[in-house]
Each structure stands twice: as structure tokens, then as C-alpha cells.
Design a protein around this motif. Structure first.
Motif, PDB file in Angstrom:
ATOM      1  N   GLU A   1       0.815  -1.210   0.000  1.00 25.42           N
ATOM      2  CA  GLU A   1       0.000   0.000   0.000  1.00 25.42           C
ATOM      3  C   GLU A   1       0.853   1.268   0.000  1.00 25.42           C
ATOM      4  OE1 GLU A   1      -2.803  -0.001   3.159  1.00 25.42           O
ATOM      5  OE2 GLU A   1      -3.622  -1.979   2.667  1.00 25.42           O
ATOM      6  N   LEU A   2       2.041   1.202   0.618  1.00 26.46           N
ATOM      7  CA  LEU A   2       2.873   2.389   0.777  1.00 26.46           C
ATOM      8  C   LEU A   2       3.857   2.595  -0.365  1.00 26.46           C
ATOM      9  CD1 LEU A   2       3.664   2.145   4.610  1.00 26.46           C
ATOM     10  CD2 LEU A   2       2.014   3.634   3.487  1.00 26.46           C
ATOM     11  N   GLN A   3       4.185   1.532  -1.116  1.00 23.27           N
ATOM     12  CA  GLN A   3       5.121   1.687  -2.224  1.00 23.27           C
ATOM     13  C   GLN A   3       4.401   2.247  -3.443  1.00 23.27           C
ATOM     14  OE1 GLN A   3       6.429  -2.332  -2.595  1.00 23.27           O
ATOM     15  NE2 GLN A   3       4.811  -2.905  -4.029  1.00 23.27           N
ATOM     16  N   LEU A   4       5.142   3.029  -4.237  1.00 23.59           N
ATOM     17  CA  LEU A   4       4.551   3.627  -5.427  1.00 23.59           C
ATOM     18  C   LEU A   4       4.358   2.542  -6.486  1.00 23.59           C
ATOM     19  CD1 LEU A   4       5.469   7.033  -6.964  1.00 23.59           C
ATOM     20  CD2 LEU A   4       5.012   5.085  -8.433  1.00 23.59           C
ATOM     21  N   ASP A   5       3.115   2.312  -6.841  1.00 23.32           N
ATOM     22  CA  ASP A   5       2.762   1.270  -7.804  1.00 23.32           C
ATOM     23  C   ASP A   5       1.732   1.858  -8.764  1.00 23.32           C
ATOM     24  OD1 ASP A   5       2.059  -0.952  -9.229  1.00 23.32           O
ATOM     25  OD2 ASP A   5       1.814  -2.253  -7.498  1.00 23.32           O
TER      26      ASP A   5
ATOM     27  N   GLN B   1       1.672   7.808  -2.065  1.00 26.64           N
ATOM     28  CA  GLN B   1       2.772   6.883  -2.330  1.00 26.64           C
ATOM     29  C   GLN B   1       4.026   7.604  -2.813  1.00 26.64           C
ATOM     30  OE1 GLN B   1       1.015   4.196  -5.160  1.00 26.64           O
ATOM     31  NE2 GLN B   1      -0.052   2.988  -3.597  1.00 26.64           N
TER      32      GLN B   1
ATOM     33  N   THR C   1       5.822   8.202   0.391  1.00 25.67           N
ATOM     34  CA  THR C   1       6.082   7.061   1.282  1.00 25.67           C
ATOM     35  C   THR C   1       6.971   5.998   0.658  1.00 25.67           C
ATOM     36  OG1 THR C   1       4.045   5.935   0.551  1.00 25.67           O
ATOM     37  CG2 THR C   1       3.882   7.388   2.475  1.00 25.67           C
ATOM     38  N   THR C   2       7.028   5.926  -0.669  1.00 19.38           N
ATOM     39  CA  THR C   2       7.687   4.799  -1.314  1.00 19.38           C
ATOM     40  C   THR C   2       9.178   4.708  -1.008  1.00 19.38           C
ATOM     41  OG1 THR C   2       7.912   3.636  -3.416  1.00 19.38           O
ATOM     42  CG2 THR C   2       8.189   6.037  -3.474  1.00 19.38           C
TER      43      THR C   2
ATOM     44  N   TYR D   1       7.296   0.943 -10.707  1.00 18.17           N
ATOM     45  CA  TYR D   1       7.471   1.591  -9.410  1.00 18.17           C
ATOM     46  C   TYR D   1       8.897   1.425  -8.906  1.00 18.17           C
ATOM     47  CZ  TYR D   1       7.063  -3.110  -7.449  1.00 18.17           C
ATOM     48  OH  TYR D   1       7.242  -4.430  -7.162  1.00 18.17           O
TER      49      TYR D   1
END
Length: 306
Positions: A49-53, A61, A64-65, A129
């Protein structure tokens, strides 16, 4: 004078409270990453949920990523590299009384790279990402090179541009090390584009060393007049960058089909750190706030004879 007496005299000249204050500010980034790693250990679902995807994008994100990692080993390597680079940069800034400048510049560069990294993931067709502090580490490594220049300028009483060729050679050597590390780590010995890139970078590096050889000779001559502590400070940067290259990439990636290490992103981070660091350094040094520094190393008052 005994060694114990020298240590006591040294401790009496250091304002530890002031240094620890700036150190605490520098450590905000790894502290955030540590908190994220703890929260993920409690709730593993937070990692995705926190990684940029781009397949499951949320605006938060972007911010946070960089603080999320693939696993604990990835987290440990990136945080260790950050601590080496950032703390060493703070020590250099302290020695030349540019602590405020370093702290502000490091945070500005972190913000710049967060935006750049997000754009990289959005517009790069090869990956959807990125995660981890290694991109920020790369940008701060570029800033560290700039502060090394400022330290040389301060110590040798020469202008920064005297050593620009050295920085260019450092970037080329760093790039060659990153590519070679990637080839060795992932056994890409037959990857023609990577081998061609490595050969090209090494060829340019050899030409640059020959072209700027007078700067290396001048640096050697200047270092001969340095104190041993100044020599060690200059030599230490080589060791830090060697460790940085060796630990830039995680040993294992979670899922090879979707997660990739980007050489270009890390090299771009170094370049961002150098360019943004220099431009903001020139601009910020004109502001009065950054000229009003409290010394961490205090001048000892002369002892009155009775």
C-alpha cells in the motif's frame, strides 16, 4: 601532554549539544524508514500500500515509497549507506561551519528526489514503481561531493572550480562501479548493453583522468600540507563511496518479474545531488540566516597566569 589530557581538552572545545541537535535533524529520514519497517513487520499488507505502484496508485505513495523496502536486508543496507553518507556530510559541514546549509540542502534534495523518483516511475516503461532509500542515498552522495569540494576550498584556500574535474572523475568512477556491481551481482556477464556501457564509462574516465591530471597533482600537493586529520577526512570519502557502491543494491529482490533495480535512477540521483546541491549552495549562501552559525568547535580562551 598525556593522551588523556588531550582527549579532555578536545572534549572541552566541542559543543556536543549543538552537534547532536543537527545530528537529530539529519537522522529524521532513517527514523521515518525505521518506523515504516516496524509498522510493516506488524502489518505486512502495508508494504504494497505504501510503495509507489502505478497499477494501484495513490498520491501519498510519492512521499512514502522511498521509506519502504523489499525486505529487512534491503532496509538495513540502505539505512547504513544513508548514515555513512549523511553523518559524514554533517561532519564536513561542521568543520567548515556550514551546518545549517547542509541540513537545509539535504532536506531540499530529498524532496526533489521524491518528486523525480515518482516521475521516473510514471514515465519509465521498464518499471512501474521503485522502493527504498537508495535513490535518496544516491542524491545525498552527490551533495556529499559538493561539500567535499567546499571543505577542500576551505582547507586549501582555493576556489571550488579548481577541483571540478575531480568531481567529474568521481561521478564516472561511481557510475562504473555501479554498473560493474550490477553485472557481478546478477551474473549479467553476457549482457551486451551493460558491458558496452561499462566500457564506455571506463574509457571516458581514463580520458578525464588524463585531461584533469593537473587537478589530481594539485590535490596531492595540497594534501601534503594538510594535517593528518584533514588527510584522513579526504581519504575517508573514498572508503565511504566504495561501501556505498557495494551496498547500493539488495542481494535479493522479492519478485524478479515485477521488481527491478534501476542503474539509471541511482546515477541520476548522484547527478541531482551535485547539480541541485551546487545551485542551492550558491543561492543559499547569499542569505544572512546561513551566515549566522554557532560554532560547534569552540575557541579555547587563553589561561590567565597568576
Amino acid at each position: 601532554m598525556s593522551t588523556f589530557t588531550r582527549i579532555q581538552n578536545f572534549r572541552s572545545t566541542i559543543n556536543f549539544r549543538l552537534f547532536l541537535l543537527y545530528l537529530a535533524i539529519v537522522l529524521i529520514i532513517p527514523a521515518i524508514s525505521t518506523i515504516f519497517e516496524y509498522l510493516i513487520s506488524v502489518n505486512p499488507g502495508l508494504r504494497s500500500e505504501l510503495q509507489l505502484d502505478m497499477e494501484n496508485f495513490h498520491i501519498y505513495q510519492i512521499f512514502t515509497t522511498s521509506f519502504v523496502h523489499l525486505n529487512f536486508d534491503h532496509f538495513l543496507a540502505n539505512v547504513t549507506a544513508y548514515l555513512l553518507i549523511a553523518i559524514y556530510g554533517l561532519v564536513l559541514a561542521t568543520l567548515i561551519n556550514r551546518k545549517k546549509l547542509y541540513v537545509v540542502l539535504s532536506k531540499v534534495i530529498v524532496i526533489i528526489f521524491l518528486v523525480f523518483g515518482a516521475c521516473f516511475a510514471v514515465f519509465n516503461a521498464t518499471t512501474s514503481y521503485y522502493v527504498g532509500l537508495s535513490g535518496i542515498d544516491s542524491a545525498l552522495a552527490g551533495l556529499l561531493l559538493i561539500f567535499w569540494l567546499v571543505y577542500l576550498e576551505h582547507t586549501s584556500q582555493k576556489r571550488m572550480r579548481t577541483y571540478y574535474g575531480l568531481v567529474f572523475c568521481c561521478v564516472l568512477a561511481l557510475s562504473a562501479g555501479i554498473i560493474a556491481r550490477y553485472i557481478i551481482l546478477y551474473h549479467n556477464y553476457h549482457n551486451i548493453p551493460l558491458l558496452a556501457s561499462l566500457a564506455t564509462v571506463i574509457a571516458v574516465l581514463v580520458i578525464a583522468i588524463f585531461w584533469f591530471r593537473h587537478q589530481f597533482i594539485e590535490l596531492y600537493d595540497v594534501m601534503r600540507s594538510f594535517t593528518w586529520s584533514a588527510r584522513l577526512i579526504t581519504i575517508a570519502i573514498v572508503l565511504i563511496f566504495a561501501y556505498f557502491i557495494w551496498n547500493l543494491f539488495p542481494e535479493q529482490l522479492g519478485n524478479y518479474s515485477t521488481r527491478a533495480v534501476s542503474i539509471s535512477l541511482h546515477i541520476a540521483g548522484v547527478i541531482i545531488g551535485i547539480l541541485a546541491g551546487y545551485l542551492f549552495l550558491v543561492y543559499f549562501e547569499r542569505i544572512a540566516y546561513f551566515k549566522r552559525e554557532k560554532e560547534v568547535v569552540l575557541e579555547k580562551l587563553p589561561v590567565k597566569e597568576t
